[in-house]
Design a protein around this motif. Structure first.
Motif, PDB file in Angstrom:
ATOM      1  N   SER A  82      39.448  18.187   3.242  1.00 50.52           N
ATOM      2  CA  SER A  82      39.795  16.684   3.993  1.00 50.52           C
ATOM      3  C   SER A  82      39.731  15.515   3.090  1.00 50.52           C
ATOM      4  O   SER A  82      40.642  14.533   3.482  1.00 50.52           O
ATOM      5  CB  SER A  82      38.431  16.559   4.988  1.00 50.52           C
ATOM      6  OG  SER A  82      38.365  17.552   5.970  1.00 50.52           O
ATOM      7  N   VAL A  83      39.278  15.744   1.900  1.00 49.46           N
ATOM      8  CA  VAL A  83      39.553  14.789   0.969  1.00 49.46           C
ATOM      9  C   VAL A  83      40.862  14.371   0.616  1.00 49.46           C
ATOM     10  O   VAL A  83      41.658  13.354   0.688  1.00 49.46           O
ATOM     11  CB  VAL A  83      38.671  15.039  -0.357  1.00 49.46           C
ATOM     12  CG1 VAL A  83      39.036  14.205  -1.353  1.00 49.46           C
ATOM     13  CG2 VAL A  83      37.247  14.768  -0.081  1.00 49.46           C
ATOM     14  N   GLU A 135      36.619  14.995  10.868  1.00 52.18           N
ATOM     15  CA  GLU A 135      35.437  15.144  10.099  1.00 52.18           C
ATOM     16  C   GLU A 135      34.114  15.093  10.978  1.00 52.18           C
ATOM     17  O   GLU A 135      32.967  15.740  10.456  1.00 52.18           O
ATOM     18  CB  GLU A 135      35.243  13.913   8.971  1.00 52.18           C
ATOM     19  CG  GLU A 135      36.263  14.110   7.932  1.00 52.18           C
ATOM     20  CD  GLU A 135      36.460  15.300   7.533  1.00 52.18           C
ATOM     21  OE1 GLU A 135      35.787  15.655   6.485  1.00 52.18           O
ATOM     22  OE2 GLU A 135      37.449  16.105   7.701  1.00 52.18           O
TER      23      GLU A 135
END
Length: 516
Positions: free
Chosen positions: A182-183, A149
Motif C-alpha cells: 500500500s505504501v 487501508e
C-alpha cells in the motif's frame, strides 16, 4: 438515492460505534454478548436491505452512468472530494459485500468464534464492512486509498484474536505484506493526482491527457504492486494461505469473498481507464504472472489433496483462490470487453463459491475439530454422504461450482477470460496470449482434478466404526447462511445476463476512455 449510498457506506461505522456502547437493559436478552451479536445482525441486515433497494432503484438502461452520486468538497487545497457513486461495475460488488457480511454476522450469532469480547468482534466486523463498501463506492483516488487501508486493522485483529493455530504469525504476515504494497500504491496515486491536478476518478477516466506515457508506466507499476498484493497475484500471494488457515470461519469468508476483490477492482476502476497506455505496455507481463498463478495454485492444491501430505482443507481452498484470481487478472490483462467482463463475472462467482466453501470447511472443522485432509478422510472416516448427507451434498456442490461446471457461476468468468486471451486487444502479442490461454486451460483441468480428489476423500471416505460418535448434519442457522450463496451460484450460472447486462455497457465506456 445518494443518501442511500451514503448510508450504505457510513451505516456500518455508526453501528460499530454503537456496538461498543453498553446494551440497554431491555435489549440484553439472555446476555450482553447475545445482544451485541444481535446488533451486528441488525446493522448488517439494514445495510443489505439498503443495498438491495439501491440495486432495485438502479437505472438498468444506463448501467455505464454513475448513479446515486454524492460530490462534496473535503480538502479544497488538494481538490480531494467526498465523491461517491455506483455503476454497473461496482453495484454487484457492493451488493455481494453487503450480503456476505450479513451472512457472516448471522452465522456468528449462532456460532461465535472462540476469543475475546463479542463487542470487539462485532465492531471490527462492521468497520471491515464499511471499508470494503467504501472501496467500491468512492470516486476519489485518496478516498479510495483510505478505504483500501481501512480494512487492514479489523482483519488483522479478527485473525490475531479470534483465529486458530499460528494466528499471530499469520496476522503479522498479512498486515506487513499488504501495508508494504500500500505504501508503494500511495506514491502512484499521488503521482497521478499531482500530475493531472485532480484526484477525481471520473474526471481522470474521461481526460488523462496530462499523464505522459512514462508517468502512466510508473503509476501502473506502483499502484499495480499494491493491488497485486491484495488480489493476490503470484508470487506476492504467500501471505494468503497462512491468513486463511489461521482465520476464523467468517474471517476466511470475508477475506476470500470481499477483500481479494478490492485488488482486482482497483485494476478495473483505476488503472484501465486512467493509465491505458501504461496498462497496454505492462499487460503482457500481468497476463504472464496471472497464467503462472493459475497453474501454480492448481498444482499446490493437487499436492495438498494427495494422501499422506497432511494437507489442510482451508489451506487448499486458499491456494485455489490464487488460481481463480489468476483468471480475473488474465481477463483484465487482455484489455478487451470480453476479458474484462469475464474478470468481473469471475470476481462475483469466486466470492459466492469460495465464501460457501469456507463456510462448509468451517462447519467440518467445528464437527471434527480439524480441517486436516488425512484426518478427515481416514482416521475419523468422514464419508459425509453417509454420515451427514446434506453437508456432503453441499460440499460436493461447492466443489463442482468451483471447478467451473457449466450451468454454475464459476463457468462463465473463466471461459470469458480465456476467450479474451484468444483475441487480445490490438497491439498485444496474440501468440503470447494464446500460450497464456493454454496455461489457463491446463489450470481448469488441474482444478477439476484436485477438487474431485477432495470430494472423493472427504465425502466418499471409509465408513466409520459402528460406535463412532454421531455427526450433526446441517443445522437450521447454517441453512439460512448458506442457501443464498447456493441460489445465487445457480442463478448466475443459468442466467449470466443478470451480471453481464450490468457490467458490459460500463466496461465498454471504461475501455473507450470514459466516453459512451
Amino acid at each position: 438515492m445518494q443518501f442511500l449510498l451514503a448510508f450504505i457506506v457510513a451505516g456500518p461505522l455508526l453501528g460499530a460505534a454503537a456496538a461498543l456502547l453498553p446494551a440497554p437493559p431491555g435489549l440484553k436478552g439472555k446476555s450482553p454478548e447475545q445482544a451485541v451479536l444481535r446488533h451486528g445482525v441488525t446493522v448488517t441486515g439494514a445495510v443489505l436491505a439498503a443495498a438491495i433497494v439501491l440495486a432495485l432503484g438502479f437505472d438498468h438502461d444506463q448501467p455505464s452512468k454513475m448513479q446515486a452520486t454524492t460530490d462534496i468538497s473535503w480538502i479544497p487545497a488538494l481538490d480531494v472530494r467526498i465523491h461517491l457513486g455506483v455503476d454497473g461495475i461496482s453495484l454487484p460488488l457492493l451488493v455481494m459485500t453487503a450480503l456476505l457480511t450479513f451472512l457472516c454476522a448471522l452465522y456468528s450469532y449462532f456460532k461465535m468464534p472462540a476469543g475475546p469480547s463479542p463487542k470487539a468482534f462485532v465492531a471490527l466486523l462492521l468497520v471491515l464492512e464499511s471499508g470494503t463498501l467504501a472501496t467500491f463506492a468512492v470516486l476519489d483516488l485518496l478516498l479510495f486509498f483510505l478505504a483500501f487501508e481501512m480494512v487492514l486493522i479489523p482483519m488483522y485483529f479478527l485473525i490475531a484474536r479470534w483465529g486458530g493455530a499460528g494466528k499471530q504469525a499469520a496476522a503479522w504476515k498479512f498486515i506487513l505484506y499488504t501495508l508494504l504494497g500500500s505504501v508503494v500504491m500511495l506514491l502512484g496515486l499521488l503521482l497521478i493526482g499531482f500530475k493531472a491536478g485532480t484526484f477525481d476518478m471520473v474526471a481522470l477516466a474521461t481526460d488523462n491527457s496530462a499523464l505522459s506515457h512514462t508517468t502512466q508506466l510508473i503509476a501502473v507499476l506502483a499502484i499495480g504492486l499494491g493491488l497485486a498484493v491484495k488480489t493476490p497475484m503470484w508470487p506476492l500471494h504467500s501471505w494468503l494461505p497462512d491468513a486463511h488457515t489461521a482465520a476464523p470461519t467468517v474471517g476466511s469468508v470475508l477475506l476470500a469473498g470481499v477483500l481479494l476483490k478490492m485488488g482486482t477492482y482497483g485494476f478495473v476502476r483505476i488503472l484501465l481507464p486512467i493509465t491505458p497506455d501504461g496498462m497496454h505496455t505492462l499487460a503482457p507481463y500481468l497476463a504472464a504472472f496471472a497464467a503462472v498463478g493459475i497453474v501454480y495454485g492448481s498444482l499446490a492444491c493437487l499436492n495438498l489433496a494427495k494422501q499422506g501430505t497432511g494437507g489442510d482443507l482451508k489451506r487448499l481452498i486458499a491456494y485455489s483462490s490464487v488460481g481463480h484470481m489468476g483468471f480475473v487478472l488474465l481477463g483484465i490483462a487482455t484489455l478487451t470487453p470480453t476479458g474484462v467482463n469475464g474478470a468481473l463475472f469471475a470476481n462475483i462467482a469466486h466470492g459466492l463459491i469460495t465464501g460457501l466453501l469456507f463456510f462448509l470447511v468451517g462447519a467440518l472443522k467445528d464437527r471434527y475439530g480439524t480441517s486436516d485432509l488425512d484426518t478427515l478422510a481416514q482416521e475419523t472416516g468422514a464419508a459425509l454422504y453417509g454420515r451427514a448427507p446434506r453437508l456432503g451434498g453441499l460440499l460436493a456442490f461447492a466443489a463442482v461450482a468451483s471447478l467451473g461446471l457449466p450451468g454454475l457461476a464459476g463457468f462463465w468468468g473463466e471461459m470469458l477470460a480465456m476467450f479474451g486471451a484468444f483475441d487480445p486487444a490490438e497491439g498485444l502479442s496474440r501468440p503470447a496470449f494464446l500460450f497464456y490461454m493454454a496455461l489457463a486451460g491446463l489450470g481448469t483441468l488441474l482444478t477439476a482434478a484436485y477438487l474431485l480428489v477432495v470430494v472423493r476423500r472427504v465425502c466418499m471416505g471409509a465408513q466409520p466404526a459402528a460406535d463412532a460418535p454421531r455427526l450433526a448434519d446441517v443445522q437450521t442457522y447454517e441453512f439460512a447462511a448458506w442457501t443464498p450463496l447456493v441460489a445465487l451460484t445457480v442463478l448466475a450460472g443459468l442466467w449470466p445476463a443478470v451480471l453481464l447486462g450490468l457490467t458490459d455497457p460500463a466496461v465498454q465506456k471504461l475501455l473507450a476512455g470514459g466516453k459512451s
